[in-house]
Design a protein around this motif. Structure first.
Motif, PDB file in Angstrom:
ATOM      1  N   LYS A  43      18.650 -16.954 -42.360  1.00 27.53           N
ATOM      2  CA  LYS A  43      17.311 -16.670 -42.865  1.00 27.53           C
ATOM      3  C   LYS A  43      16.908 -15.242 -42.549  1.00 27.53           C
ATOM      4  CE  LYS A  43      15.552 -21.410 -42.635  1.00 27.53           C
ATOM      5  NZ  LYS A  43      14.430 -22.270 -42.156  1.00 27.53           N
ATOM      6  N   GLU A  44      15.889 -14.772 -43.257  1.00 24.72           N
ATOM      7  CA  GLU A  44      15.377 -13.439 -42.984  1.00 24.72           C
ATOM      8  C   GLU A  44      14.508 -13.464 -41.718  1.00 24.72           C
ATOM      9  OE1 GLU A  44      15.174 -11.670 -47.544  1.00 24.72           O
ATOM     10  OE2 GLU A  44      13.354 -11.910 -46.372  1.00 24.72           O
ATOM     11  N   ARG A  45      14.394 -12.307 -41.131  1.00 33.52           N
ATOM     12  CA  ARG A  45      13.530 -12.194 -39.959  1.00 33.52           C
ATOM     13  C   ARG A  45      12.079 -12.410 -40.397  1.00 33.52           C
ATOM     14  NH1 ARG A  45      14.837  -7.296 -36.097  1.00 33.52           N
ATOM     15  NH2 ARG A  45      14.134  -6.083 -37.900  1.00 33.52           N
ATOM     16  N   GLU A  46      11.319 -13.141 -39.556  1.00 30.05           N
ATOM     17  CA  GLU A  46       9.943 -13.464 -39.910  1.00 30.05           C
ATOM     18  C   GLU A  46       8.993 -13.160 -38.754  1.00 30.05           C
ATOM     19  OE1 GLU A  46       9.523 -17.636 -40.743  1.00 30.05           O
ATOM     20  OE2 GLU A  46      10.008 -18.227 -38.697  1.00 30.05           O
ATOM     21  N   PHE A  47       7.770 -12.916 -39.109  1.00 29.65           N
ATOM     22  CA  PHE A  47       6.710 -12.634 -38.147  1.00 29.65           C
ATOM     23  C   PHE A  47       6.358 -13.890 -37.368  1.00 29.65           C
ATOM     24  CE2 PHE A  47       2.924 -10.996 -36.361  1.00 29.65           C
ATOM     25  CZ  PHE A  47       1.916 -11.940 -36.550  1.00 29.65           C
ATOM     26  N   VAL A  48       6.090 -13.716 -36.077  1.00 32.69           N
ATOM     27  CA  VAL A  48       5.674 -14.827 -35.218  1.00 32.69           C
ATOM     28  C   VAL A  48       4.269 -14.588 -34.662  1.00 32.69           C
ATOM     29  CG1 VAL A  48       6.141 -16.114 -33.104  1.00 32.69           C
ATOM     30  CG2 VAL A  48       8.047 -15.372 -34.564  1.00 32.69           C
ATOM     31  N   ALA A  49       4.076 -13.449 -34.003  1.00 32.89           N
ATOM     32  CA  ALA A  49       2.782 -13.188 -33.361  1.00 32.89           C
ATOM     33  C   ALA A  49       2.632 -11.696 -33.111  1.00 32.89           C
ATOM     34  CB  ALA A  49       2.657 -13.952 -32.052  1.00 32.89           C
ATOM     35  N   ALA A  50       1.385 -11.250 -33.009  1.00 34.86           N
ATOM     36  CA  ALA A  50       1.113  -9.840 -32.734  1.00 34.86           C
ATOM     37  C   ALA A  50      -0.144  -9.728 -31.893  1.00 34.86           C
ATOM     38  CB  ALA A  50       0.952  -9.062 -34.040  1.00 34.86           C
ATOM     39  N   ILE A  51      -0.228  -8.611 -31.167  1.00 34.91           N
ATOM     40  CA  ILE A  51      -1.382  -8.376 -30.310  1.00 34.91           C
ATOM     41  C   ILE A  51      -1.734  -6.899 -30.331  1.00 34.91           C
ATOM     42  CG2 ILE A  51       0.067  -8.091 -28.239  1.00 34.91           C
ATOM     43  CD1 ILE A  51      -2.174  -9.537 -26.664  1.00 34.91           C
ATOM     44  N   SER A  52      -3.016  -6.613 -30.360  1.00 32.13           N
ATOM     45  CA  SER A  52      -3.465  -5.224 -30.354  1.00 32.13           C
ATOM     46  C   SER A  52      -3.326  -4.641 -28.954  1.00 32.13           C
ATOM     47  CB  SER A  52      -4.931  -5.141 -30.800  1.00 32.13           C
ATOM     48  OG  SER A  52      -5.756  -5.861 -29.893  1.00 32.13           O
ATOM     49  N   THR A  91      14.214 -22.678 -33.411  1.00 33.30           N
ATOM     50  CA  THR A  91      15.493 -22.083 -33.010  1.00 33.30           C
ATOM     51  C   THR A  91      15.736 -20.797 -33.778  1.00 33.30           C
ATOM     52  OG1 THR A  91      16.495 -24.197 -32.410  1.00 33.30           O
ATOM     53  CG2 THR A  91      17.992 -22.402 -32.991  1.00 33.30           C
ATOM     54  N   ALA A  92      15.948 -19.704 -33.044  1.00 35.94           N
ATOM     55  CA  ALA A  92      16.126 -18.393 -33.661  1.00 35.94           C
ATOM     56  C   ALA A  92      16.396 -17.370 -32.572  1.00 35.94           C
ATOM     57  CB  ALA A  92      14.877 -17.989 -34.442  1.00 35.94           C
ATOM     58  N   VAL A  93      16.774 -16.190 -33.010  1.00 39.37           N
ATOM     59  CA  VAL A  93      16.772 -15.024 -32.120  1.00 39.37           C
ATOM     60  C   VAL A  93      15.379 -14.404 -32.211  1.00 39.37           C
ATOM     61  CG1 VAL A  93      17.758 -12.772 -31.609  1.00 39.37           C
ATOM     62  CG2 VAL A  93      19.234 -14.619 -32.439  1.00 39.37           C
ATOM     63  N   TYR A  94      14.768 -14.213 -31.061  1.00 42.17           N
ATOM     64  CA  TYR A  94      13.408 -13.683 -31.007  1.00 42.17           C
ATOM     65  C   TYR A  94      13.450 -12.207 -30.622  1.00 42.17           C
ATOM     66  CZ  TYR A  94      11.317 -18.247 -31.630  1.00 42.17           C
ATOM     67  OH  TYR A  94      10.916 -19.447 -32.163  1.00 42.17           O
ATOM     68  N   TYR A  95      12.742 -11.408 -31.407  1.00 44.77           N
ATOM     69  CA  TYR A  95      12.712  -9.967 -31.203  1.00 44.77           C
ATOM     70  C   TYR A  95      11.309  -9.491 -30.852  1.00 44.77           C
ATOM     71  CZ  TYR A  95      17.173 -10.029 -33.686  1.00 44.77           C
ATOM     72  OH  TYR A  95      18.474 -10.287 -34.079  1.00 44.77           O
ATOM     73  N   CYS A  96      11.258  -8.595 -29.902  1.00 43.63           N
ATOM     74  CA  CYS A  96      10.026  -7.916 -29.544  1.00 43.63           C
ATOM     75  C   CYS A  96       9.968  -6.602 -30.315  1.00 43.63           C
ATOM     76  CB  CYS A  96      10.047  -7.666 -28.033  1.00 43.63           C
ATOM     77  SG  CYS A  96       8.719  -6.671 -27.384  1.00 43.63           S
ATOM     78  N   ALA A  97       8.779  -6.219 -30.759  1.00 42.31           N
ATOM     79  CA  ALA A  97       8.641  -4.974 -31.517  1.00 42.31           C
ATOM     80  C   ALA A  97       7.371  -4.257 -31.091  1.00 42.31           C
ATOM     81  CB  ALA A  97       8.594  -5.280 -33.009  1.00 42.31           C
ATOM     82  N   GLY A  98       7.418  -2.939 -31.152  1.00 38.17           N
ATOM     83  CA  GLY A  98       6.263  -2.139 -30.782  1.00 38.17           C
ATOM     84  C   GLY A  98       6.082  -0.951 -31.691  1.00 38.17           C
ATOM     85  N   GLY A  99       4.839  -0.569 -31.864  1.00 38.34           N
ATOM     86  CA  GLY A  99       4.561   0.587 -32.700  1.00 38.34           C
ATOM     87  C   GLY A  99       3.205   1.166 -32.360  1.00 38.34           C
ATOM     88  N   TYR A 100       3.101   2.473 -32.478  1.00 39.98           N
ATOM     89  CA  TYR A 100       1.837   3.135 -32.160  1.00 39.98           C
ATOM     90  C   TYR A 100       0.733   2.626 -33.091  1.00 39.98           C
ATOM     91  CZ  TYR A 100      -1.800   6.641 -31.965  1.00 39.98           C
ATOM     92  OH  TYR A 100      -3.009   7.270 -31.859  1.00 39.98           O
ATOM     93  N   ALA A 101      -0.407   2.307 -32.511  1.00 40.16           N
ATOM     94  CA  ALA A 101      -1.539   1.829 -33.303  1.00 40.16           C
ATOM     95  C   ALA A 101      -2.720   2.755 -33.092  1.00 40.16           C
ATOM     96  CB  ALA A 101      -1.904   0.413 -32.884  1.00 40.16           C
ATOM     97  N   PRO A 102      -3.190   3.394 -34.145  1.00 42.15           N
ATOM     98  CA  PRO A 102      -4.322   4.306 -33.992  1.00 42.15           C
ATOM     99  C   PRO A 102      -5.622   3.599 -33.634  1.00 42.15           C
ATOM    100  CG  PRO A 102      -3.769   4.021 -36.304  1.00 42.15           C
ATOM    101  CD  PRO A 102      -2.692   3.340 -35.514  1.00 42.15           C
ATOM    102  N   GLU A 111       6.959  -5.967 -40.564  1.00 44.12           N
ATOM    103  CA  GLU A 111       7.991  -5.269 -39.783  1.00 44.12           C
ATOM    104  C   GLU A 111       7.873  -3.757 -39.912  1.00 44.12           C
ATOM    105  OE1 GLU A 111      11.483  -8.559 -40.696  1.00 44.12           O
ATOM    106  OE2 GLU A 111      12.051  -6.534 -40.133  1.00 44.12           O
ATOM    107  N   SER A 112       7.431  -3.303 -41.060  1.00 48.70           N
ATOM    108  CA  SER A 112       7.382  -1.863 -41.301  1.00 48.70           C
ATOM    109  C   SER A 112       6.392  -1.149 -40.395  1.00 48.70           C
ATOM    110  CB  SER A 112       7.041  -1.588 -42.769  1.00 48.70           C
ATOM    111  OG  SER A 112       5.776  -2.114 -43.087  1.00 48.70           O
ATOM    112  N   ALA A 113       5.487  -1.887 -39.781  1.00 49.92           N
ATOM    113  CA  ALA A 113       4.497  -1.272 -38.894  1.00 49.92           C
ATOM    114  C   ALA A 113       5.063  -0.956 -37.516  1.00 49.92           C
ATOM    115  CB  ALA A 113       3.293  -2.194 -38.739  1.00 49.92           C
ATOM    116  N   TYR A 114       6.254  -1.472 -37.236  1.00 47.03           N
ATOM    117  CA  TYR A 114       6.835  -1.324 -35.903  1.00 47.03           C
ATOM    118  C   TYR A 114       7.980  -0.323 -35.909  1.00 47.03           C
ATOM    119  CZ  TYR A 114       3.978  -5.371 -34.894  1.00 47.03           C
ATOM    120  OH  TYR A 114       2.914  -6.219 -34.737  1.00 47.03           O
ATOM    121  N   THR A 115       7.968   0.529 -34.902  1.00 47.31           N
ATOM    122  CA  THR A 115       8.984   1.566 -34.787  1.00 47.31           C
ATOM    123  C   THR A 115      10.123   1.166 -33.859  1.00 47.31           C
ATOM    124  OG1 THR A 115       7.246   3.228 -35.085  1.00 47.31           O
ATOM    125  CG2 THR A 115       9.348   3.992 -34.180  1.00 47.31           C
ATOM    126  N   TYR A 116       9.769   0.436 -32.818  1.00 46.83           N
ATOM    127  CA  TYR A 116      10.739   0.129 -31.770  1.00 46.83           C
ATOM    128  C   TYR A 116      11.011  -1.377 -31.718  1.00 46.83           C
ATOM    129  CZ  TYR A 116       9.104   4.745 -30.473  1.00 46.83           C
ATOM    130  OH  TYR A 116       8.760   6.072 -30.500  1.00 46.83           O
TER     131      TYR A 116
END
Length: 127
Positions: A43-52, A91-102, A111-116
Protein backbone atom coordinates in the motif's frame (compact mmCIF):
# COMPACT_ATOMS: atom_id res chain seq x y z
CA UNK A 1 21.85 18.14 9.55
CA UNK A 2 18.46 17.13 10.91
CA UNK A 3 17.94 13.48 11.74
CA UNK A 4 14.83 11.69 12.95
CA UNK A 5 15.10 8.36 14.74
CA UNK A 6 12.00 6.35 15.58
CA UNK A 7 11.71 3.64 18.20
CA UNK A 8 9.08 1.67 20.06
CA UNK A 9 7.70 -0.58 17.36
CA UNK A 10 7.15 -4.28 17.86
CA UNK A 11 4.84 -7.26 17.68
CA UNK A 12 1.66 -7.06 19.74
CA UNK A 13 -1.76 -8.64 19.85
CA UNK A 14 -4.99 -6.98 18.82
CA UNK A 15 -6.24 -4.72 21.60
CA UNK A 16 -2.76 -4.02 22.96
CA UNK A 17 -1.00 -0.66 23.13
CA UNK A 18 2.33 0.67 21.90
CA UNK A 19 4.03 4.01 22.22
CA UNK A 20 6.30 5.18 19.43
CA UNK A 21 8.96 7.81 19.96
CA UNK A 22 10.85 9.96 17.49
CA UNK A 23 13.90 11.89 18.57
CA UNK A 24 14.88 14.80 16.36
CA UNK A 25 18.37 16.21 16.18
CA UNK A 26 18.72 19.88 15.39
CA UNK A 27 18.18 23.12 17.17
CA UNK A 28 14.93 24.19 15.54
CA UNK A 29 12.69 21.28 16.54
CA UNK A 30 10.42 23.64 18.41
CA UNK A 31 9.45 25.32 15.12
CA UNK A 32 8.76 22.09 13.25
CA UNK A 33 5.32 20.72 12.65
CA UNK A 34 5.58 16.97 13.20
CA UNK A 35 3.66 14.07 11.81
CA UNK A 36 3.38 10.32 11.77
CA UNK A 37 2.73 8.33 8.61
CA UNK A 38 2.54 4.61 7.96
CA UNK A 39 2.96 2.22 5.07
CA UNK A 40 1.45 -1.24 5.01
CA UNK A 41 2.77 -3.94 2.65
CA UNK A 42 1.57 -3.33 -0.87
CA UNK A 43 0.00 0.00 0.00
CA UNK A 44 0.96 3.63 -0.33
CA UNK A 45 2.19 5.56 2.65
CA UNK A 46 -0.68 7.26 4.48
CA UNK A 47 -1.12 10.01 7.03
CA UNK A 48 -1.73 9.00 10.64
CA UNK A 49 -1.40 12.05 12.89
CA UNK A 50 0.15 15.51 13.08
CA UNK A 51 0.86 18.11 15.72
CA UNK A 52 1.72 21.79 15.54
CA UNK A 53 4.93 23.04 17.11
CA UNK A 54 2.93 24.98 19.66
CA UNK A 55 1.08 21.75 20.60
CA UNK A 56 -2.18 23.68 20.22
CA UNK A 57 -3.43 21.74 17.22
CA UNK A 58 -3.53 18.04 16.40
CA UNK A 59 -4.97 16.22 13.42
CA UNK A 60 -5.73 12.52 12.98
CA UNK A 61 -6.70 10.17 10.21
CA UNK A 62 -10.25 8.93 10.65
CA UNK A 63 -9.00 5.37 10.98
CA UNK A 64 -7.09 6.16 14.20
CA UNK A 65 -9.23 8.84 15.85
CA UNK A 66 -10.05 7.96 19.42
CA UNK A 67 -7.33 5.29 19.55
CA UNK A 68 -4.08 7.14 18.78
CA UNK A 69 -2.68 10.24 20.45
CA UNK A 70 0.17 12.36 19.15
CA UNK A 71 2.18 14.46 21.57
CA UNK A 72 5.54 16.17 21.76
CA UNK A 73 8.11 17.34 24.27
CA UNK A 74 9.92 20.30 22.77
CA UNK A 75 12.45 20.33 25.60
CA UNK A 76 13.50 16.80 24.63
CA UNK A 77 13.15 17.17 20.85
CA UNK A 78 10.81 14.21 20.86
CA UNK A 79 7.43 13.44 19.37
CA UNK A 80 5.32 10.49 20.48
CA UNK A 81 2.50 8.38 19.11
CA UNK A 82 0.49 6.54 21.73
CA UNK A 83 -1.43 3.75 20.04
CA UNK A 84 -4.21 2.03 21.94
CA UNK A 85 -6.71 -0.66 20.95
CA UNK A 86 -4.47 -1.76 18.14
CA UNK A 87 -5.98 -3.67 15.24
CA UNK A 88 -4.39 -5.99 12.67
CA UNK A 89 -5.00 -3.32 10.04
CA UNK A 90 -2.67 -1.01 11.96
CA UNK A 91 0.22 -3.25 10.91
CA UNK A 92 2.69 -1.11 8.98
CA UNK A 93 6.03 0.63 9.04
CA UNK A 94 5.52 3.88 10.92
CA UNK A 95 7.47 6.96 9.90
CA UNK A 96 8.08 10.17 11.77
CA UNK A 97 8.26 13.36 9.70
CA UNK A 98 9.12 16.96 10.41
CA UNK A 99 8.99 20.22 8.59
CA UNK A 100 9.37 23.90 9.35
CA UNK A 101 6.02 25.52 10.08
CA UNK A 102 5.71 29.29 9.82
CA UNK A 103 2.59 29.22 11.93
CA UNK A 104 2.56 28.01 15.51
CA UNK A 105 -0.77 26.27 14.98
CA UNK A 106 -0.05 24.69 11.61
CA UNK A 107 -0.66 20.99 11.18
CA UNK A 108 -0.12 19.12 7.93
CA UNK A 109 -1.51 15.84 6.66
CA UNK A 110 0.27 15.97 3.31
CA UNK A 111 3.65 14.31 2.87
CA UNK A 112 4.80 17.22 0.76
CA UNK A 113 4.71 19.51 3.80
CA UNK A 114 7.48 17.54 5.50
CA UNK A 115 11.15 17.89 4.74
CA UNK A 116 12.69 15.39 7.11
CA UNK A 117 11.84 11.73 7.57
CA UNK A 118 12.92 8.93 9.86
CA UNK A 119 13.87 5.45 8.77
CA UNK A 120 10.67 3.90 10.10
CA UNK A 121 9.77 1.41 12.81
CA UNK A 122 7.77 -1.76 12.25
CA UNK A 123 4.49 -2.28 14.07
CA UNK A 124 2.85 -5.68 13.70
CA UNK A 125 -0.52 -6.45 15.25
CA UNK A 126 -1.61 -10.07 15.34
CA UNK A 127 -5.24 -11.12 15.52
Amino acid sequence: QVQLVESGGGLVQAGDSLKLSCVVSGRTFSTYAMGWFRQAPGKEREFVAAISWSVINRNYADSVKGRFTISRDNAKNTVFLQMNSLKPEDTAVYYCAGGYAPGSRSVYSSESAYTYWGQGTQVTVSS
